[in-house]
Design a protein around this motif. Sequence first.
Motif, PDB file in Angstrom:
ATOM      1  N   SER A 148       0.817  -1.206   0.000  1.00 36.36           N
ATOM      2  CA  SER A 148       0.000   0.000   0.000  1.00 36.36           C
ATOM      3  C   SER A 148       0.857   1.264   0.000  1.00 36.36           C
ATOM      4  CB  SER A 148      -0.924  -0.006   1.214  1.00 36.36           C
ATOM      5  OG  SER A 148      -1.872   1.030   1.138  1.00 36.36           O
ATOM      6  N   LEU A 149       1.945   1.274   0.775  1.00 38.64           N
ATOM      7  CA  LEU A 149       2.784   2.469   0.874  1.00 38.64           C
ATOM      8  C   LEU A 149       3.616   2.695  -0.389  1.00 38.64           C
ATOM      9  CD1 LEU A 149       4.011   2.181   4.575  1.00 38.64           C
ATOM     10  CD2 LEU A 149       2.335   3.791   3.653  1.00 38.64           C
ATOM     11  N   SER A 150       4.117   1.612  -0.959  1.00 38.62           N
ATOM     12  CA  SER A 150       4.950   1.731  -2.161  1.00 38.62           C
ATOM     13  C   SER A 150       4.132   1.759  -3.440  1.00 38.62           C
ATOM     14  CB  SER A 150       5.945   0.573  -2.218  1.00 38.62           C
ATOM     15  OG  SER A 150       5.262  -0.669  -2.370  1.00 38.62           O
ATOM     16  N   ASN A 151       2.857   1.324  -3.326  1.00 36.86           N
ATOM     17  CA  ASN A 151       1.956   1.213  -4.472  1.00 36.86           C
ATOM     18  C   ASN A 151       2.478   0.222  -5.512  1.00 36.86           C
ATOM     19  OD1 ASN A 151      -0.560   1.904  -5.518  1.00 36.86           O
ATOM     20  ND2 ASN A 151       0.297   3.439  -6.909  1.00 36.86           N
ATOM     21  N   TYR A 152       3.389  -0.665  -5.068  1.00 37.10           N
ATOM     22  CA  TYR A 152       3.861  -1.752  -5.938  1.00 37.10           C
ATOM     23  C   TYR A 152       3.058  -2.993  -5.592  1.00 37.10           C
ATOM     24  CZ  TYR A 152       6.922  -5.080  -8.279  1.00 37.10           C
ATOM     25  OH  TYR A 152       7.407  -6.071  -9.101  1.00 37.10           O
ATOM     26  N   ARG A 153       2.068  -3.292  -6.401  1.00 37.31           N
ATOM     27  CA  ARG A 153       1.057  -4.287  -6.064  1.00 37.31           C
ATOM     28  C   ARG A 153       1.386  -5.686  -6.558  1.00 37.31           C
ATOM     29  NH1 ARG A 153      -3.896  -1.946  -8.951  1.00 37.31           N
ATOM     30  NH2 ARG A 153      -4.828  -3.857  -8.152  1.00 37.31           N
ATOM     31  N   ALA A 154       2.437  -5.847  -7.328  1.00 36.94           N
ATOM     32  CA  ALA A 154       2.712  -7.129  -7.973  1.00 36.94           C
ATOM     33  C   ALA A 154       3.236  -8.162  -6.980  1.00 36.94           C
ATOM     34  CB  ALA A 154       3.721  -6.936  -9.102  1.00 36.94           C
ATOM     35  N   ILE A 155       2.790  -9.402  -7.150  1.00 37.95           N
ATOM     36  CA  ILE A 155       3.297 -10.541  -6.402  1.00 37.95           C
ATOM     37  C   ILE A 155       3.394 -11.718  -7.375  1.00 37.95           C
ATOM     38  CG2 ILE A 155       0.971 -11.190  -5.636  1.00 37.95           C
ATOM     39  CD1 ILE A 155       2.222 -12.337  -3.099  1.00 37.95           C
ATOM     40  N   SER A 156       4.483 -12.438  -7.337  1.00 38.07           N
ATOM     41  CA  SER A 156       4.686 -13.548  -8.264  1.00 38.07           C
ATOM     42  C   SER A 156       3.689 -14.672  -7.988  1.00 38.07           C
ATOM     43  CB  SER A 156       6.112 -14.080  -8.153  1.00 38.07           C
ATOM     44  OG  SER A 156       6.320 -14.659  -6.870  1.00 38.07           O
ATOM     45  N   VAL A 157       3.528 -15.545  -8.974  1.00 37.86           N
ATOM     46  CA  VAL A 157       2.627 -16.684  -8.804  1.00 37.86           C
ATOM     47  C   VAL A 157       3.108 -17.576  -7.662  1.00 37.86           C
ATOM     48  CG1 VAL A 157       1.719 -18.769  -9.896  1.00 37.86           C
ATOM     49  CG2 VAL A 157       1.896 -16.651 -11.216  1.00 37.86           C
ATOM     50  N   MET A 158       4.437 -17.789  -7.585  1.00 38.20           N
ATOM     51  CA  MET A 158       4.982 -18.604  -6.498  1.00 38.20           C
ATOM     52  C   MET A 158       4.774 -17.932  -5.145  1.00 38.20           C
ATOM     53  SD  MET A 158       6.339 -21.373  -5.544  1.00 38.20           S
ATOM     54  CE  MET A 158       6.813 -22.067  -7.136  1.00 38.20           C
TER      55      MET A 158
ATOM     56  N   GLN B  72       1.694 -17.642  -0.054  1.00 35.87           N
ATOM     57  CA  GLN B  72       0.821 -16.904   0.861  1.00 35.87           C
ATOM     58  C   GLN B  72      -0.493 -17.641   1.079  1.00 35.87           C
ATOM     59  OE1 GLN B  72      -0.500 -12.833  -0.244  1.00 35.87           O
ATOM     60  NE2 GLN B  72       0.499 -12.184   1.639  1.00 35.87           N
ATOM     61  N   VAL B  73      -1.065 -18.201   0.012  1.00 37.28           N
ATOM     62  CA  VAL B  73      -2.290 -18.984   0.133  1.00 37.28           C
ATOM     63  C   VAL B  73      -2.076 -20.171   1.061  1.00 37.28           C
ATOM     64  CG1 VAL B  73      -3.851 -20.539  -1.107  1.00 37.28           C
ATOM     65  CG2 VAL B  73      -3.289 -18.308  -2.075  1.00 37.28           C
ATOM     66  N   PHE B  74      -0.970 -20.885   0.850  1.00 36.37           N
ATOM     67  CA  PHE B  74      -0.673 -22.056   1.670  1.00 36.37           C
ATOM     68  C   PHE B  74      -0.548 -21.684   3.147  1.00 36.37           C
ATOM     69  CE2 PHE B  74       2.345 -24.813   3.842  1.00 36.37           C
ATOM     70  CZ  PHE B  74       1.853 -26.083   3.557  1.00 36.37           C
ATOM     71  N   LEU B  75       0.195 -20.622   3.444  1.00 36.00           N
ATOM     72  CA  LEU B  75       0.439 -20.240   4.839  1.00 36.00           C
ATOM     73  C   LEU B  75      -0.819 -19.712   5.511  1.00 36.00           C
ATOM     74  CD1 LEU B  75       3.959 -18.543   4.546  1.00 36.00           C
ATOM     75  CD2 LEU B  75       3.421 -20.802   5.468  1.00 36.00           C
ATOM     76  N   VAL B  76      -1.614 -18.919   4.794  1.00 37.90           N
ATOM     77  CA  VAL B  76      -2.845 -18.384   5.381  1.00 37.90           C
ATOM     78  C   VAL B  76      -3.799 -19.524   5.746  1.00 37.90           C
ATOM     79  CG1 VAL B  76      -4.958 -17.083   4.888  1.00 37.90           C
ATOM     80  CG2 VAL B  76      -2.735 -16.110   4.316  1.00 37.90           C
ATOM     81  N   ILE B  77      -3.984 -20.475   4.819  1.00 42.46           N
ATOM     82  CA  ILE B  77      -4.865 -21.612   5.098  1.00 42.46           C
ATOM     83  C   ILE B  77      -4.302 -22.455   6.234  1.00 42.46           C
ATOM     84  CG2 ILE B  77      -5.848 -23.737   4.157  1.00 42.46           C
ATOM     85  CD1 ILE B  77      -5.868 -22.416   1.436  1.00 42.46           C
ATOM     86  N   TYR B  78      -2.984 -22.670   6.198  1.00 40.38           N
ATOM     87  CA  TYR B  78      -2.349 -23.511   7.227  1.00 40.38           C
ATOM     88  C   TYR B  78      -2.557 -22.934   8.624  1.00 40.38           C
ATOM     89  CZ  TYR B  78       1.312 -25.766   9.977  1.00 40.38           C
ATOM     90  OH  TYR B  78       1.986 -26.437  10.960  1.00 40.38           O
TER      91      TYR B  78
ATOM     92  N   PHE C  90      -4.368  -9.662   0.195  1.00 35.00           N
ATOM     93  CA  PHE C  90      -3.465 -10.806   0.178  1.00 35.00           C
ATOM     94  C   PHE C  90      -4.080 -11.861  -0.741  1.00 35.00           C
ATOM     95  CE2 PHE C  90      -6.510 -11.640   3.493  1.00 35.00           C
ATOM     96  CZ  PHE C  90      -6.783 -12.993   3.393  1.00 35.00           C
ATOM     97  N   CYS C  91      -3.285 -12.855  -1.111  1.00 38.07           N
ATOM     98  CA  CYS C  91      -3.785 -13.915  -1.987  1.00 38.07           C
ATOM     99  C   CYS C  91      -4.644 -14.882  -1.197  1.00 38.07           C
ATOM    100  CB  CYS C  91      -2.614 -14.664  -2.629  1.00 38.07           C
ATOM    101  SG  CYS C  91      -1.765 -13.741  -3.929  1.00 38.07           S
ATOM    102  N   ASP C  92      -5.877 -15.059  -1.603  1.00 38.68           N
ATOM    103  CA  ASP C  92      -6.725 -16.078  -0.997  1.00 38.68           C
ATOM    104  C   ASP C  92      -7.487 -16.804  -2.100  1.00 38.68           C
ATOM    105  OD1 ASP C  92      -8.551 -14.142  -1.684  1.00 38.68           O
ATOM    106  OD2 ASP C  92      -9.764 -14.369   0.122  1.00 38.68           O
ATOM    107  N   ILE C  93      -7.976 -17.978  -1.793  1.00 38.46           N
ATOM    108  CA  ILE C  93      -8.571 -18.846  -2.811  1.00 38.46           C
ATOM    109  C   ILE C  93      -9.818 -18.255  -3.464  1.00 38.46           C
ATOM    110  CG2 ILE C  93      -9.722 -21.070  -3.143  1.00 38.46           C
ATOM    111  CD1 ILE C  93      -7.699 -22.324  -1.300  1.00 38.46           C
TER     112      ILE C  93
ATOM    113  N   THR D 253      -4.174 -25.651  -1.737  1.00 39.37           N
ATOM    114  CA  THR D 253      -3.255 -24.832  -2.534  1.00 39.37           C
ATOM    115  C   THR D 253      -2.950 -25.512  -3.868  1.00 39.37           C
ATOM    116  OG1 THR D 253      -2.238 -23.977  -0.504  1.00 39.37           O
ATOM    117  CG2 THR D 253      -1.019 -23.671  -2.552  1.00 39.37           C
ATOM    118  N   GLY D 254      -2.657 -26.811  -3.815  1.00 44.78           N
ATOM    119  CA  GLY D 254      -2.384 -27.544  -5.039  1.00 44.78           C
ATOM    120  C   GLY D 254      -3.579 -27.565  -5.980  1.00 44.78           C
TER     121      GLY D 254
END
Length: 311
Positions: free
Chosen positions: A83-93, A98-104, A176-179, A158-159
């Motif tokens: 939000s502060l940097s306005n750089y919104r990109a996140i790689s697929v990996m 992030q999806v895996f850790l949030v669910i876990y 954040f990335c969520d399903i 995640t898989g």
Amino acid sequence: MTNYTMVTEFLLESFGVEWKLRLLNSVLFLLMYLITLLGNLLIIVATTLDKNLHTPMYFFLRNLSMLDICYISVTVPNACITSLSNYRAISVMGCATQVFLVIYFAIVEIMFLTIMAHDRYVAICQPLHYPVIMSHQFCVRMTVLSLFSGLVYSGVHTGNTFRLSFCQSNAVNQFFCDIPSLLLLSCSDTTSNQILILISAIVVCGGCFIFIAVSYSRIFSTVFKFSKRERGKAFSTCIPHIIVVSVFLTSISYVYLKPSATSETIQDIIPSVLYTIVPPLLNPVIYSLRNKQVKEAVRKVLLRRVFTGKW
């Protein structure tokens, strides 16, 4: 053939369009993050150093505090930087991680809260058998089982999500990335994903909710037989737990089970905050620091730190 542009990165939602709004929201979220870290760290240190708190209840409180620190650290720091940097990109990996850790961490949190409800049930309804039922071996086994089950659960979801094809739009309507947000971006058939989410939610979340509800129905039926003083003491430990569980399960169920067609950015972000940020913030505030034994242990730890410079 349809001409698709395959997605190589995703764009996360920031905390607003204008710089002042993004700054204000980032500062607010950062303060919540720091309060969560401080509160949970104090619980961990206090329950570790004070031998009077080496009981099953505080064993799970300590584990819950460590889990909450990891849980909130997966989403909030990255969201503030985005939000502060306005750089919104996140790689697929990075998104998959992030999806895996949030669910876990979410699933393990649910399981810990369920075990803690069982702990309160045994302590109040079967106090004479408490040392035998809630033995150290049982606590360790349940902790290991929760951690391992979380790995399997998050790995499967995640898989199953990232086997899909993502094309055209790569803007995730979430901080954040969520399903649920990712399924909206997929150009593949997501029916099997939605069925898996529904079944797993009914089995895991529904099963934990029923177990907690049954535990507390038995607790309340027993507590009403106590004296007024004992009843108040029992309620002081049970009510905060119910609040945390209710907020957590209600918000996470809304996010994952609501129809995808009704998805809107603001409506998605608010419930996600309730299940990713609020429980880690509430646990040390209303579930631990209200306890007299924990407050006394925290006071001793702080005094030792101030006067001796040691923990």
